[in-house]
Scaffold this motif. Structure first.
Motif, mmCIF file in Angstrom:
data_model
loop_
_atom_site.group_PDB
_atom_site.id
_atom_site.type_symbol
_atom_site.label_atom_id
_atom_site.label_comp_id
_atom_site.label_asym_id
_atom_site.label_seq_id
_atom_site.Cartn_x
_atom_site.Cartn_y
_atom_site.Cartn_z
ATOM 1 N N GLY A 79 0.819 -1.203 0.000
ATOM 2 C CA GLY A 79 0.000 0.000 0.000
ATOM 3 C C GLY A 79 0.848 1.246 0.000
ATOM 4 N N THR A 80 0.186 2.390 0.111
ATOM 5 C CA THR A 80 0.862 3.680 0.161
ATOM 6 C C THR A 80 0.956 4.121 1.616
ATOM 7 N N TYR A 81 2.172 4.433 2.034
ATOM 8 C CA TYR A 81 2.440 4.774 3.432
ATOM 9 C C TYR A 81 2.977 6.197 3.563
ATOM 10 N N SER A 82 2.482 6.912 4.566
ATOM 11 C CA SER A 82 3.051 8.192 4.959
ATOM 12 C C SER A 82 4.239 7.885 5.866
ATOM 13 N N VAL A 83 5.316 8.650 5.696
ATOM 14 C CA VAL A 83 6.539 8.393 6.458
ATOM 15 C C VAL A 83 6.837 9.595 7.346
ATOM 16 N N PHE A 84 7.134 9.318 8.620
ATOM 17 C CA PHE A 84 7.513 10.377 9.549
ATOM 18 C C PHE A 84 8.533 9.832 10.532
ATOM 19 N N VAL A 85 9.228 10.737 11.221
ATOM 20 C CA VAL A 85 10.308 10.362 12.132
ATOM 21 C C VAL A 85 9.973 10.840 13.534
ATOM 22 N N THR A 86 10.138 9.953 14.501
ATOM 23 C CA THR A 86 9.904 10.296 15.907
ATOM 24 C C THR A 86 11.175 10.033 16.707
ATOM 25 N N ASP A 110 8.776 20.350 11.579
ATOM 26 C CA ASP A 110 7.610 19.754 12.234
ATOM 27 C C ASP A 110 6.854 18.771 11.334
ATOM 28 N N LYS A 111 6.755 19.081 10.051
ATOM 29 C CA LYS A 111 5.949 18.228 9.166
ATOM 30 C C LYS A 111 6.479 16.802 9.076
ATOM 31 N N TYR A 112 7.764 16.594 9.340
ATOM 32 C CA TYR A 112 8.324 15.249 9.258
ATOM 33 C C TYR A 112 8.164 14.468 10.564
ATOM 34 N N ARG A 113 7.566 15.091 11.573
ATOM 35 C CA ARG A 113 7.358 14.425 12.858
ATOM 36 C C ARG A 113 5.893 14.054 13.074
ATOM 37 N N ASN A 114 5.110 14.134 12.024
ATOM 38 C CA ASN A 114 3.675 13.944 12.172
ATOM 39 C C ASN A 114 3.130 13.218 10.941
ATOM 40 N N GLU A 115 2.384 12.149 11.172
ATOM 41 C CA GLU A 115 1.874 11.349 10.055
ATOM 42 C C GLU A 115 0.862 12.086 9.192
ATOM 43 N N ALA A 132 14.095 5.500 0.014
ATOM 44 C CA ALA A 132 14.896 6.635 0.470
ATOM 45 C C ALA A 132 13.944 7.641 1.089
ATOM 46 N N VAL A 133 14.159 7.929 2.364
ATOM 47 C CA VAL A 133 13.356 8.928 3.084
ATOM 48 C C VAL A 133 14.200 10.198 3.112
ATOM 49 N N GLU A 134 13.817 11.178 2.303
ATOM 50 C CA GLU A 134 14.607 12.394 2.137
ATOM 51 C C GLU A 134 13.894 13.581 2.757
ATOM 52 N N MET A 135 14.381 14.006 3.927
ATOM 53 C CA MET A 135 13.812 15.190 4.597
ATOM 54 C C MET A 135 14.642 16.406 4.196
ATOM 55 N N LYS A 136 13.967 17.549 4.135
ATOM 56 C CA LYS A 136 14.639 18.812 3.779
ATOM 57 C C LYS A 136 14.282 19.884 4.789
ATOM 58 N N SER A 137 15.293 20.666 5.200
ATOM 59 C CA SER A 137 15.035 21.817 6.080
ATOM 60 C C SER A 137 14.255 22.843 5.279
#
Length: 138
Positions: A79-86, A110-115, A132-137
């Motif tokens: 399926g399609t999953y939302s990815v976030f980091v805690t 903040d957006k990467y800490r919330n599903e 690849a989980v690519e977060m950007k400032s």
């Protein structure tokens, strides 16, 4: 009489075989997930990567290790999953003292800490998945 017992035994064995076969069905398709987490192109090593399918509630997570690598230990439903980091919760003290506070890394937007706010999505397909989980400032 012998025939009736044999017939009953054969029917019972057939029913048992069918129930075993149907009980062993594979269920929904699943995939394994591993990959890397980066922040502004650099490996990120300070947390837990979480995947959640907001439609079904299916989820998986793994602690991020050296080099930003992670591997979810159990297969998850396709399926399609939302990815976030805690953040990783600190270990509980064994001496009865209160637990230490969880430290939130403020370098992650903040957006990467919330599903519900993350814009990172991954498609999990049947079999092996490397993401690849690519977060950007911001």
């Amino acid at each position: 009489m012998k025939r009736l017992v044999c017939h009953t035994l054969a029917c019972t064995m057939f029913a048992l075989t069918l129930s075993v076969i149907s009980g062993c069905s594979s269920g929904p398709a699943t995939g394994t997930v591993e990959g890397t987490v980066t922040l502004d192109g650099e490996p990120y090593e300070k947390g837990i990567v979480n995947l959640i399918d907001l439609q079904t509630g299916q989820a998986g997570n793994a602690e991020i290790s050296t080099g930003g690598k992670f591997s979810i230990s159990e297969p998850i439903q396709v399926g399609t999953y939302s990815v976030f980091v805690t953040p990783v919760a600190p270990p509980m003290p064994t001496d009865g003292s209160p637990p230490p506070p969880v430290v939130v890394d403020q370098s992650i937007p903040d957006k990467y800490r919330n599903e519900s706010m993350t814009d990172i999505k991954v498609e999990v397909k049947e079999g092996s998945n490397t993401v690849a989980v690519e977060m950007k400032s911001e």
